[in-house]
Design an enzyme around this catalytic site. Structure first.
Site, PDB file in Angstrom:
ATOM      1  CG  ASP A 480      -7.775   4.915  -1.572  1.00 43.26           C
ATOM      2  OD1 ASP A 480      -8.394   3.927  -1.433  1.00 43.26           O
ATOM      3  OD2 ASP A 480      -7.785   5.438  -2.816  1.00 43.26           O
ATOM      4  CG  ASP A 550     -13.978   4.359  -5.762  1.00 47.59           C
ATOM      5  OD1 ASP A 550     -13.753   5.117  -4.779  1.00 47.59           O
ATOM      6  OD2 ASP A 550     -13.051   3.993  -6.244  1.00 47.59           O
TER       7      ASP A 550
HETATM    8  C1  DGJ Z   1      -9.861   4.816  -4.875  1.00 48.83           C
HETATM    9  C2  DGJ Z   1     -10.732   5.809  -4.084  1.00 48.83           C
HETATM   10  O1  DGJ Z   1     -11.924   5.021  -3.835  1.00 48.83           O
HETATM   11  C3  DGJ Z   1     -10.864   7.132  -4.927  1.00 48.83           C
HETATM   12  O2  DGJ Z   1     -11.996   7.776  -4.032  1.00 48.83           O
HETATM   13  C4  DGJ Z   1      -9.880   7.712  -4.959  1.00 48.83           C
HETATM   14  O3  DGJ Z   1      -9.035   8.181  -4.042  1.00 48.83           O
HETATM   15  C5  DGJ Z   1      -8.912   6.871  -5.901  1.00 48.83           C
HETATM   16  N1  DGJ Z   1      -8.868   5.643  -5.446  1.00 48.83           N
HETATM   17  C6  DGJ Z   1      -7.602   7.464  -6.108  1.00 48.83           C
HETATM   18  O4  DGJ Z   1      -6.537   6.634  -6.726  1.00 48.83           O
END
Ligand code: DGJ
Length: 741
Positions: A480, A550
């Protein structure tokens, strides 16, 4: 050759005054013969794929020119192309337009004047040919090598540039495009992306009149959060799916990028693609190679659908890790628990996941940090030790739980980041990106580690290496990256090289990804950047999967995925069923609708199975099994777009297996239609003479497929007469499987 004519006329007048007519005739014949001889000697460089050709030529002054780019037709009389040829790699000094290359030489000269020296052609294998063209400044010891890798079957050209000099001192690079292409058409229409967190990949189409249009990112890291380094350029008319001339291009680079389109007073379009020159002048020492990233492009004479299929085929073979493989169905705990979990909660989820047919459990953010436990996003990032309070038996215990339930185990990491509230920051405050004499500027309470610093690179690599070595059961990593650069500054680079940061950072991240991927080829990795903030073909070869957004709301995902699918294939596209009402949008949609959307990519779920009803579990279990049986059609098939969310409330797309024997057709109604949506669905990509039997999948107790279920139709019928069934309800959907015997 044509540019030599003024000299010719001038000389002719002089000659006439001194010579007799007969002598003149002889001279004219001699000069004409010389011109003809020249035209036979010119260097032509043909970069060809099955359907495309880029034809370059070297004129009498040794300028490299673009003669033609388009459909691969046998170019017979190329003489005629010279008159509207354009400089192929423009430099400051030779052009009054935006240029591909601008440098200041060691002596202060700001102009560059490149002449062709030689080219080489290497056949790498049956499919790939590498052409290199060496250009050298006509005065300074500065060389530019343009490289073109052509992928014959996929019709993709990958172009790049390398620069090296041997001047006495530094040469400063201000513009350093990877590619420079020219087009001539009556009109130009550019399609590109806009967006933000949870709202990625919105497509915008705009006409390009005279002037300059730039698509770029200046975010440094997470550079695709607002746009992507990909574009579609339609010649003559607005872009169409199955007709018209379209060029698709994408820059393989996770850093700042610039795509620049300049239409001049003659209506000629010059396109430049490369790293963004913004705040990035680069002082290059002698004998050091400066390498620009690859720019990938293709030309289609039959609309944007073909562009997509070419990029997908290319990506599955060359652009994404294990593109010819399959993908596991994953359950992620992020939306199920966020940071609030312990061993017991996770064990329950893992047990449920096993019983529902999942193949992988992914433990997301929140598993690390002890002095500063990661219980929300304000602490712990950078302290990659298991949180002993939440997980007293560590990762191995969870791996064991997964094994016991016959599923694999995956883990979330955010290697490039640090919370100021962390042991890592306490120890190395100088490791973060920040400008001197400016306050720290956290986003999501975090700072970016300065990867231009080799010590920081080592730290990141070592922690990943140790994590995987010490926990051999980790078979999946989600990488990430949740913020972009502000107050750019590096305490490592020193005062003369601060403007190198936007180039050194992405170089370092690619180096890290490559090194890790090389050592651990068996680990599946997902690239994520708070959603689709890092989706580029520079990073993608090191990852099997990408997280587009997300936003898991199925309705929004239809548009997000529709947009990104123009360039990125379904095999990498993590698409998860989550709870309703959706956590981000608050929208409620039927479970079937959520599955019918998620199954157009790499299926997963982001919820707590224990909170599902018995009925929901049964539906999910069946859908998971169905996906297992049919996933190869989506993951390896060709995508055909049928009805766009940008034009109607009815959306449809289909995947066709490579052998054209099986297909999955996905239909959605986005808004209620009290009179019924009666759109005729004309299918694509089928074999006209094959007979296809239709079966609805993901069925509930209600179906609109009465006229079609179990019946057999020829491909020609389905593509000509099409399917017609009414759809009424908001978020109604159906998926049809087409099979031939
Ligand atoms: C952003 C990601 O896109 C989410 O899926 C998740 O992993 C969060 N970060 C976790 O902090």
């Amino acid at each position: 050759m044509l540019k030599a004519l003024p000299f010719f006329t001038h000389d002719l007048k002089l000659l006439l005054s001194f010579m007799k007519i007969r002598t003149c005739v002889l001279v004219i014949i001699f000069l004409f013969a010389k011109c003809t001889a020249f035209s036979q000697e010119v260097t032509l460089i043909k970069i060809a794929t099955k359907n495309n050709v880029l034809l370059l030529g070297v004129d009498e002054k040794t300028n490299l020119k673009q003669l033609y780019f388009g459909k691969n037709i046998p170019v017979g009389n190329y003489e005629s192309l010279w008159s509207h040829s354009e400089l192929n790699y423009s430099t400051y000094g030779n052009s009054a337009a935006e240029v591909a290359l601008r440098v200041t030489h060691a002596d202060g000269n700001m102009t560059t004047d490149l002449g062709y020296k030689k080219n080489t052609v290497t056949r790498i294998n049956d499919n790939i040919t590498l052409t290199t063209i060496l250009l050298i400044d006509r005065f300074y010891p500065l060389e530019v090598t343009l490289t073109y890798k052509s992928y014959f079957n996929e019709d993709i050209i990958e172009q790049s540039m390398e620069l090296v000099h041997n001047e006495k001192g530094l040469v400063t690079l201000y513009n350093f495009a990877s590619a420079n292409l020219s087009f001539k058409s009556s009109k130009y229409f550019l399609t590109y992306y806009s967006g933000d967190w949870a709202h990625e990949f919105n497509m915008i189409e705009t006409a390009l009149p005279e002037g300059t249009k730039t698509i770029d990112s200046k975010l440094g890291v997470r550079t695709n959060q607002r746009t992507n380094p990909s574009f579609l350029l339609s010649l003559g008319d607005k872009m169409q799916e199955d007709n018209g001339e379209v060029i698709g291009g994408t820059l393989a680079w996770p850093g700042n990028f610039q795509l620049l389109f300049e239409v001049d007073h003659t209506n000629k379009l010059s396109a430049l693609a490369g790293m963004n020159p913004y705040a990035s002048q680069y002082a290059l020492p002698a004998n050091t190679i400066f390498k620009a990233p690859s720019f990938l492009y293709t030309y289609s004479a039959v609309g944007s659908g073909e562009i997509t299929r070419r990029f997908h085929r290319w990506a599955r073979k060359y652009g994404i890790a294990d593109g010819d493989g399959s993908r596991d169905i994953l359950l992620n705990n992020w939306e199920a628990t966020y940071f609030d979990f312990d061993e017991q909660k996770l064990t329950n989820i893992i047990r449920e996941a096993g019983s529902m047919g999942f193949e992988l459990f992914l433990l997301d953010d929140g598993w690390f940090g002890n002095k500063y436990p990661r219980n929300n996003d304000d602490a712990g990032l950078g302290d990659w030790q298991v949180n002993t309070k939440k997980l007293p038996h560590g990762i191995p215990y969870l791996v064991e739980q997964c094994k016991a339930n016959n599923i694999k185990f995956g883990l979330w990491v955010e290697p490039e980041m640090v919370n100021p509230k962390s042991e890592l920051y306490e120890k190395h405050p100088d490791w973060v990106i920040t400008a001197p004499n400016r306050p720290l500027d956290p986003q999501r309470n975090q700072l970016i580690l300065d990867l231009s610093n080799p010590a920081v690179q080592d730290f990141v690599y070592d922690f990943l290496d140790k994590l995987v070595k010490e926990n051999p059961g980790i078979s999946y990593l989600k990488w990430d990256c949740n913020r972009y650069i502000t107050n750019a500054g590096s305490s490592y680079l020193g005062k003369d090289k601060q403007s190198h940061l936007f180039i050194e950072y992405p170089r370092a991240i690619l180096k890290l990804m490559k090194k890790f991927r090389k050592k651990y080829p068996a680990i599946t990795m997902m690239v994520c950047s708070g959603g689709g903030g890092r989706m580029d073909y520079g990073s993608m070869p090191y990852f099997q999967e990408y997280w587009p957004s997300d936003n898991t709301d199925a309705l929004d995902r239809i548009t997000i995925q529709w947009g990104l699918n123009y360039f990125f294939p379904a095999i990498g596209m993590a698409s998860h069923v989550s709870v309703t009402p959706n956590h981000i949008t608050g929208r409620s949609t039927p479970l079937k609708f959520r599955f019918d959307v998620a199954m157009t990519g790499k299926l997963g779920m982001d919820l707590q199975p224990q909170q599902m009803t018995g009925e929901e579990k049964i539906f999910s279990k069946t859908a998971i099994q169905t996906y297992k049986d049919l996933r190869d059609i989506v993951l390896q098939g060709d995508l055909y777009r049928l009805l766009s969310p940008y034009s109607t409330n009815r959306v449809a797309q289909m995947f066709v297996s490579e052998d054209q024997k099986r297909s999955l057709v996905f239909n959605y109604l986005l808004k209620k239609n009290i009179y019924a949506d009666k759109t005729i669905l004309k299918l694509k990509g089928l074999k006209p003479d094959a007979l296809y039997t239709i079966t609805e999948i993901n069925k509930t107790n209600f179906s609109r497929m009465g006229a079609y279920e179990g019946k057999t139709f020829s491909g020609e019928y389905l593509m000509t007469a099409g399917l017609q069934f009414d759809m009424y309800n908001e978020y109604e959907s159906n998926v049809l499987l087409l099979t031939t015997p």
